[in-house]
Design a protein around this motif. Structure first.
Motif, short mmCIF file in Angstrom:
data_model
loop_
_atom_site.label_atom_id
_atom_site.label_comp_id
_atom_site.label_asym_id
_atom_site.label_seq_id
_atom_site.Cartn_x
_atom_site.Cartn_y
_atom_site.Cartn_z
N GLU A 1 17.51 -5.13 -0.35
CA GLU A 1 16.49 -5.94 0.20
C GLU A 1 15.06 -5.90 -0.80
OE1 GLU A 1 18.00 -3.39 1.68
OE2 GLU A 1 18.76 -4.00 3.47
N HIS A 2 15.11 -4.92 -1.73
CA HIS A 2 14.11 -4.97 -2.88
C HIS A 2 12.70 -4.81 -2.10
CE1 HIS A 2 16.01 -6.58 -6.31
NE2 HIS A 2 16.72 -7.50 -5.28
N MET A 3 12.94 -3.76 -1.03
CA MET A 3 11.69 -3.03 -0.39
C MET A 3 12.48 -1.91 0.51
SD MET A 3 10.90 -5.86 2.54
CE MET A 3 12.02 -6.57 3.58
N THR A 4 11.38 -1.22 0.83
CA THR A 4 11.86 0.40 1.57
C THR A 4 10.65 0.35 2.70
OG1 THR A 4 10.58 1.95 0.42
CG2 THR A 4 12.48 1.22 -0.65
N ALA A 5 11.07 1.30 3.39
CA ALA A 5 10.20 1.85 4.74
C ALA A 5 9.10 2.89 4.30
CB ALA A 5 10.81 2.26 6.00
N MET A 6 8.99 2.80 3.08
CA MET A 6 8.20 4.09 2.60
C MET A 6 6.58 3.95 2.92
SD MET A 6 7.73 5.22 -1.36
CE MET A 6 6.98 3.65 -2.01
N ASP A 7 5.81 4.62 3.47
CA ASP A 7 4.43 4.57 3.67
C ASP A 7 3.68 4.58 2.53
OD1 ASP A 7 4.47 4.55 6.66
OD2 ASP A 7 4.87 6.50 6.59
N CYS A 8 2.57 3.72 2.31
CA CYS A 8 1.98 3.53 0.94
C CYS A 8 0.50 3.94 1.22
CB CYS A 8 2.22 2.29 0.26
SG CYS A 8 3.79 2.00 -0.18
N LEU A 9 0.03 3.90 2.51
CA LEU A 9 -1.22 4.04 3.18
C LEU A 9 -1.54 5.67 3.23
CD1 LEU A 9 -2.18 1.54 5.38
CD2 LEU A 9 -3.37 1.77 3.56
N PRO A 10 -2.74 6.04 2.94
CA PRO A 10 -2.96 7.63 3.61
C PRO A 10 -2.45 7.87 4.89
CG PRO A 10 -5.04 6.71 2.42
CD PRO A 10 -3.91 5.63 2.53
N GLU A 11 -2.19 8.95 5.20
CA GLU A 11 -1.78 9.55 6.57
C GLU A 11 -2.70 8.79 7.56
OE1 GLU A 11 -0.10 13.37 9.08
OE2 GLU A 11 -0.61 13.46 6.94
N SER A 12 -4.02 8.83 7.61
CA SER A 12 -5.01 8.64 8.70
C SER A 12 -4.87 7.11 9.01
CB SER A 12 -6.29 9.25 8.37
OG SER A 12 -6.80 8.59 7.49
N LEU A 13 -4.47 6.45 7.95
CA LEU A 13 -4.64 4.94 7.95
C LEU A 13 -3.32 4.23 8.09
CD1 LEU A 13 -7.26 4.15 5.10
CD2 LEU A 13 -7.40 4.27 7.70
N GLN A 14 -2.03 5.01 8.38
CA GLN A 14 -0.82 4.39 8.37
C GLN A 14 -0.58 3.34 9.68
OE1 GLN A 14 2.26 7.43 8.09
NE2 GLN A 14 1.63 8.13 5.93
N GLY A 15 -0.17 2.33 9.48
CA GLY A 15 -0.06 1.31 10.37
C GLY A 15 -1.19 0.40 10.67
N LYS A 16 -2.18 0.53 9.77
CA LYS A 16 -3.51 -0.05 9.83
C LYS A 16 -2.89 -1.36 8.97
CE LYS A 16 -7.66 -0.58 10.52
NZ LYS A 16 -8.83 0.00 10.12
N THR A 17 -3.54 -2.54 9.45
CA THR A 17 -3.17 -4.05 8.83
C THR A 17 -4.60 -4.66 8.47
OG1 THR A 17 -3.42 -5.23 10.79
CG2 THR A 17 -1.17 -4.18 10.01
N TYR A 18 -4.55 -5.27 7.31
CA TYR A 18 -5.91 -5.80 6.94
C TYR A 18 -5.77 -7.15 6.86
CZ TYR A 18 -7.28 -0.79 5.87
OH TYR A 18 -7.44 0.37 6.02
N TYR A 19 -4.79 -7.67 5.99
CA TYR A 19 -4.49 -9.05 5.88
C TYR A 19 -3.60 -9.52 7.05
CZ TYR A 19 -2.49 -13.23 3.59
OH TYR A 19 -2.06 -14.65 3.22
N HIS A 20 -4.34 -10.92 7.66
CA HIS A 20 -3.91 -11.56 8.78
C HIS A 20 -4.08 -13.08 8.26
CE1 HIS A 20 -4.32 -7.94 11.14
NE2 HIS A 20 -5.52 -7.62 10.58
N PRO A 21 -2.81 -13.45 7.75
CA PRO A 21 -2.85 -15.04 7.25
C PRO A 21 -2.78 -15.65 8.59
CG PRO A 21 -0.41 -13.77 7.21
CD PRO A 21 -1.37 -12.64 7.67
N THR A 22 -3.27 -17.13 8.00
CA THR A 22 -3.46 -18.06 9.16
C THR A 22 -2.22 -19.13 9.00
OG1 THR A 22 -4.51 -19.59 7.32
CG2 THR A 22 -6.04 -18.07 8.66
N GLU A 23 -2.23 -20.21 10.00
CA GLU A 23 -1.34 -21.09 9.87
C GLU A 23 -1.67 -22.30 9.18
OE1 GLU A 23 1.44 -21.06 11.69
OE2 GLU A 23 1.36 -19.43 12.85
N GLU A 24 -2.57 -22.13 8.13
CA GLU A 24 -3.06 -23.20 7.12
C GLU A 24 -2.21 -23.43 5.82
OE1 GLU A 24 -5.58 -25.43 8.14
OE2 GLU A 24 -5.42 -24.44 10.06
#
Length: 442
Positions: free
Chosen positions: A395-418
């Motif tokens: 799939e050219h991707m993995t489930a590996m975590d790339c954020l520090p432990e305390s921020l895992q699951g945090k999302t910053y980018y929230h794309p629009t429908e535009e």
């Protein structure tokens, strides 16, 4: 026979100075401050003047108002210029005002272009304003919030003077032609349309309007009877180049770039290209505008139209290569393209949210799986352990975590429908769902 002194020069004042009113009845404009019952008018008429700042563009009556106050008040009046005066002159004036104060006499100190005084010069007025030794009236074309010391500003009332309307200027021009202090004693032939052209050209500035009228009359021919005939050609020559109100370091600079930015954001290409023209024709550096337009392409359009950044950067490069006036069309292309593009601030909000976490949360170390291990020691310390090379997976991707432990699951980018971003939103939703599923399976 009288001798003629060839070295004698006329001492006649300019038209604007000759027509300067001495009371409120002759003052034109600023109805919001000086109309019947308005606060400034009441203060002047009751001689209850306190320290104040007149803020407005050139030629709207700041100095004239101060002189009207001087004629109306029972206080001593000192006219002071920030251009020619220094600390020494300020102290001398303050000492005299202090003496007057001891004998119960008020002193009004008018400071033209008070924004030109530095902090120490402005500070020299402060103790005398606080004690009531002087009433300070300052005139400035710059925003007092930025140019006047906060301590001094807090002790002054700010009155904002507006540019004169076209009708205000027409009233002034007619008065100049009829008044004995103007051209009332002369026969002048000038069409109403020509006066209207002068009023539009003056751009809210009474001094400019009267100076242009004076120039037109002085440079016009007379007929056999001595009547001055102002021609269309004379008016056209004098008003051929409009001087736009602009200061690259002043408030108007920021007002105009703000207007450009917000017009593009509001998808208004007509307003955007107008504000662009206002800035460029007033002498703004096209590279400054190009930088702001490039920023806008990512801040307000972003991935809703990835080509927006390409267009903005191309315009930036064109401005750099060929400069003014040729680059006006390139900037127009970018500004209009960005105005019409779908809008998304998702990139901007993503970074601002990430920046907040980066600045406020604990600076955790980079996870071991994301670290390089170029040395034996680093490998022994488990640098790179657990790293999953995305290209090695189907799939050219993995489930590996790339954020520090305390921020895992945090999302910053929230794309629009535009625009195109709708496609990226769908892709991101798939990625996030896939990773969440494979984490549970792992």
């Amino acid at each position: 026979m009288d001798q003629i002194n060839l070295f004698e020069k006329s001492t006649e004042q300019p038209l604007a100075a000759r027509l300067r009113p001495r009371d409120l009845s002759g003052f034109v404009g600023q109805k919001h401050l000086l109309g019947e019952g308005k606060v400034l008018r009441r203060l002047i008429e009751k001689d209850q003047i306190s320290s104040m700042i007149f803020w407005g563009p050139p030629g709207v009556g700041k100095t004239t108002l101060a002189r009207i106050i001087a004629h109306h008040t029972k206080a001593s009046f000192i006219d002071f210029s920030a251009v020619t005066s220094g600390i020494r002159e300020i102290r001398q004036v303050m000492q005299q005002a202090e003496k007057n104060h001891r004998f119960g006499e008020r002193t009004i100190v008018f400071v033209d272009e008070i924004h030109r005084f530095n902090k120490s010069q402005q500070d020299a007025f402060l103790p005398f304003v606080e004690k009531g030794s002087i009433i300070l009236i300052g005139a400035t074309t710059e925003n007092p919030s930025f140019e006047i010391n906060s301590a001094l500003l807090s002790r002054c009332r700010v009155f904002v003077l507006q540019p004169l309307s076209e009708d205000d200027l027409m009233e002034l021009l007619h008065h100049a032609l009829q008044s004995r202090d103007g051209y009332g004693d002369q026969a002048i032939s000038i069409k109403e349309d020509f006066l209207r052209n002068i009023a539009v050209f003056a751009n809210g500035d009474a001094r400019t309007a009267l100076s242009v009228l004076e120039m037109a009359i002085v440079n016009s021919e007379q007929d056999a009877s001595g009547k001055v005939l102002v021609s269309e050609d004379t008016i056209r020559q004098i008003t051929s180049r409009k001087s736009l109100l602009y200061d690259k370091n002043g408030e108007e600079h920021y007002n105009l770039i703000s207007a450009l930015h917000k017009s593009m954001r509001n998808s208004d290409p007509d307003a955007a290209v107008y504000w662009l023209a206002r800035m460029l024709e007033a002498g703004e550096d096209p590279m400054y505008i190009a930088r702001r337009v490039t920023r806008f392409a990512s801040e307000d359009v972003g991935l809703s139209d990835p080509r927006a950044l390409e267009v903005a950067v191309a315009a930036f490069q064109a401005c750099h290569l060929i400069g003014m006036p040729e680059c006006t069309v390139h900037l127009s292309e970018a500004v209009i393209y960005l105005s019409l593009a779908p809008k998304s601030n998702a990139l901007y909000t993503a970074y601002e949210s990430a920046k907040k976490d980066a600045m406020q949360s604990m600076a955790e170390p980079v996870p071991l799986q994301l670290r390089n291990a170029p040395t034996r020691l680093m490998k022994d310390l488990s640098y790179g352990k657990g790293y999953q090379y995305a290209h090695a997976y189907e799939e050219h991707m993995t489930a590996m975590d790339c954020l520090p432990e305390s921020l895992q699951g945090k999302t910053y980018y929230h794309p629009t429908e535009e625009g195109v971003e709708k496609k990226y939103k769908s892709r991101l939703e798939f990625i996030r769902h896939w990773k969440e599923t494979h984490k549970k399976q792992g």
